[in-house]
Design an enzyme around this catalytic site. Structure first.
Site, PDB file in Angstrom:
ATOM      1  N   SER A  61       0.989  -1.140   0.000  1.00 10.99           N
ATOM      2  CA  SER A  61      -0.039   0.068   0.131  1.00 10.99           C
ATOM      3  C   SER A  61       0.815   1.332   0.101  1.00 10.99           C
ATOM      4  O   SER A  61       0.605   2.395  -0.626  1.00 10.99           O
ATOM      5  CB  SER A  61      -0.816   0.084   1.213  1.00 10.99           C
ATOM      6  OG  SER A  61      -1.811  -0.894   1.012  1.00 10.99           O
ATOM      7  N   ASN A 248      17.254   2.259   7.283  1.00 12.17           N
ATOM      8  CA  ASN A 248      18.087   2.889   8.245  1.00 12.17           C
ATOM      9  C   ASN A 248      17.644   2.442   9.743  1.00 12.17           C
ATOM     10  O   ASN A 248      18.728   2.758  10.536  1.00 12.17           O
ATOM     11  CB  ASN A 248      17.711   4.446   8.287  1.00 12.17           C
ATOM     12  CG  ASN A 248      16.084   4.656   8.348  1.00 12.17           C
ATOM     13  OD1 ASN A 248      15.266   3.679   8.853  1.00 12.17           O
ATOM     14  ND2 ASN A 248      15.526   5.832   7.867  1.00 12.17           N
ATOM     15  N   HIS A 445      -0.197  -9.932   0.119  1.00 13.31           N
ATOM     16  CA  HIS A 445      -0.812  -9.584  -1.199  1.00 13.31           C
ATOM     17  C   HIS A 445      -0.240 -10.336  -2.424  1.00 13.31           C
ATOM     18  O   HIS A 445       0.488 -11.249  -2.096  1.00 13.31           O
ATOM     19  CB  HIS A 445       0.009  -7.990  -1.300  1.00 13.31           C
ATOM     20  CG  HIS A 445      -0.058  -7.290  -0.328  1.00 13.31           C
ATOM     21  ND1 HIS A 445       0.763  -5.947   0.063  1.00 13.31           N
ATOM     22  CD2 HIS A 445      -1.235  -7.024   0.598  1.00 13.31           C
ATOM     23  CE1 HIS A 445       0.338  -5.381   1.201  1.00 13.31           C
ATOM     24  NE2 HIS A 445      -1.089  -5.769   1.402  1.00 13.31           N
TER      25      HIS A 445
END
EC number: 5.4.2.12
Length: 491
Positions: A61, A248, A445
């Protein structure tokens, strides 16, 4: 062609030819049936390279809405870096060159796997070889994975690293990600990895022998104890260090320990100067050069509409609110001029198969209200196909599609009365495939296409495309010129 326009995103409802375990196929959906008969429609790619993800990887999404809003493919860090390295662009990368030129010794540290979540071993190897071309001594600090890849796969990846080792490139340290990539301020873990970088925790074993010795103690890759190998004496003043992870969150602590002046996690060795660089931006407070800076996303759909002093409303329930605001606006949190946002609370249930209609009715009421107000652009997300699909409950997913279909019927009816144009698509699929090859519930998905329907003056047919073609198509319905940064419309 200049109409007020609806952009409807039916989250998690995708295209699939097979009907088996296909909640969309088995749902009673008179509105969709009507659209199939009366509106032009096509198929839209939502996964892999078409949305900037690695080839074959399912869409999500966040990426989907970013791509829809930007009107172009925004390559994700993994793909962007891989393409840059494949095109031999590292030799012209200013942050990389400036960092390695400051010292004859370059330390490279990162997660050694091809999991692709935090790093990729191909990046590790490419940086090491480029350093070697510049006649540098390269110290490799390997972090074993075992989480995004198999728990005992480190020896396979180690062989790939050993294949590039020679007099210039040597393996200096090893550490499980549990220690070197903590993100919860458990600095006692980071400290152990840090000590190995400083030349402590020596082992007389070779890297492969050391990994095997950990396996013999039932320690898997994620938890391998930090150690350094013979001939490595630790980092020294004025040397260069590059952390090769592109994600990160699990890179910040070890980099902070090495370079930040203000650090209270544990007592450190004091360096006058280390020349540190990071693969991507790790933290806004870090002063270090970045090899691959964050791409600025400008001229998004919402921004262009705002520039024309038109009104817009972004509507979703809680589960997808960030997607129709922050993500579709290119990572911009603050609304643009004349941008209204409507947040509908998602139902408070343990899992959404208990209430497959979720808050679709309330979302629809908000859309109808904005249409009656004459809002120029209405962007709405229906979360049902995705959030109920994630539960793996087929019957509930069928009901989820039926709930969305009923809502679309109300919206389509009013759109025709008020002369609204409409573009309906999905950010990715989910509920059209509810079981895997082994007949187990499938909750993730799908990596496939989704439908795109268009209701608009003069639009008789639309091309197949991808999510990057949506924004320019919406602007065309609105009679607005798309910026040069956007890809072509579907019609």
């Amino acid at each position: 062609m200049a109409q007020k326009t609806l952009l409807i995103i039916t989250d998690g409802i995708g295209y699939r030819k097979d009907s088996d375990h296909n909640a969309f196929f088995h749902a009673k959906k008179p509105t969709y049936d009507l659209m199939f008969k009366t509106l032009p429609y096509s198929l839209i790619d939502t996964h892999g390279l078409s949305v900037g993800l690695p080839k074959g990887q399912m869409g999500n999404s966040e990426v989907g809405h970013m791509c829809i809003g930007a009107g172009r493919v925004l390559y994700q860090d993994l793909v962007k870096i891989s393409l840059s390295l494949q095109n031999d662009e590292l030799k012209n990368n200013p942050a990389f060159l400036n960092t390695i030129q400051k010292s004859p010794v370059v330390h490279l540290m990162g997660l050694m796997s091809d999991g692709g979540v935090h790093s990729h071993i191909e990046h590790f190897i490419a940086l090491a070889l480029e350093c070697e071309k510049s006649h540098k001594k390269v110290c490799l600090h390997l972090i074993t994975d075992g989480r995004d890849v198999a728990p005992k796969s480190a020896l396979t990846y180690l062989k790939q690293m050993q294949n590039i080792c020679n007099e210039s490139i040597q393996i200096a340290t090893i550490s499980g990600r549990f220690y070197a990539m903590d993100r919860d301020k458990r600095f006692e873990r980071i400290e152990l990895a840090y000590h190995s970088l400083m030349g402590l925790n020596h082992t007389p074993l070779s890297p492969s022998e050391y990994i095997q010795s950990q396996y013999d103690k039932n320690i898997t890759d994620e938890f391998i104890m930090p150690a350094c190998f013979k001939n490595y004496c630790g980092m020294q003043d004025d040397e260069s260090f590059i952390f090769i992870n592109f994600r990160n969150d699990r890179a910040r602590e070890i980099v902070s320990a090495l370079g930040q002046k203000q650090f209270s996690g544990f007592k450190r060795q004091v360096f006058k100067k280390l020349h540190i660089a990071t693969m991507t931006p790790y933290d806004n407070t870090f002063p270090y050069p970045v090899l691959f800076p964050k791409e600025s996303v400008q001229n998004t759909l919402a921004e262009v509409v705002s520039q024309h002093n038109l009104t817009q409303s972004h509507i979703a329930e809680t589960e997808k609110y960030a997607h129709v605001t922050f993500f579709i606006n290119g990572g911009v949190e603050t609304p643009f001029k004349n941008e209204n946002r409507v947040l509908i609370q998602s139902p408070k249930v343990t899992t959404y198969d208990l209430k497959p209609e979720m808050s679709a009715k309330e979302v629809t009421l908000a859309v109808l209200e904005q249409m009656k107000l004459g809002t120029d652009l209405i962007i709405v997300n229906f979360a049902n196909g995705d959030m109920v699909g994630h539960t793996g409950n087929f019957e509930a997913s069928v009901k989820a599609v039926e709930a969305v279909d009923a809502c679309l019927g109300e919206i389509l009816s009013l759109a025709k009365k008020l002369d609204y144009a409409m573009l309906l698509t999905s950010d990715h699929g989910n509920c059209e495939r509810m079981k895997d090859e082994n007949q187990n519930p499938l909750t993730n998905h799908t990596a496939g296409s989704v439908y795109c329907f268009v209701l608009g003056d003069g639009v008789k047919s639309i091309k197949n495309g991808a999510l990057n073609n949506i924004a320019s198509s919406v602007l065309k319905l609105m009679g607005l010129k798309a910026p040069a940064t956007m890809d072509e419309p579907l019609f």
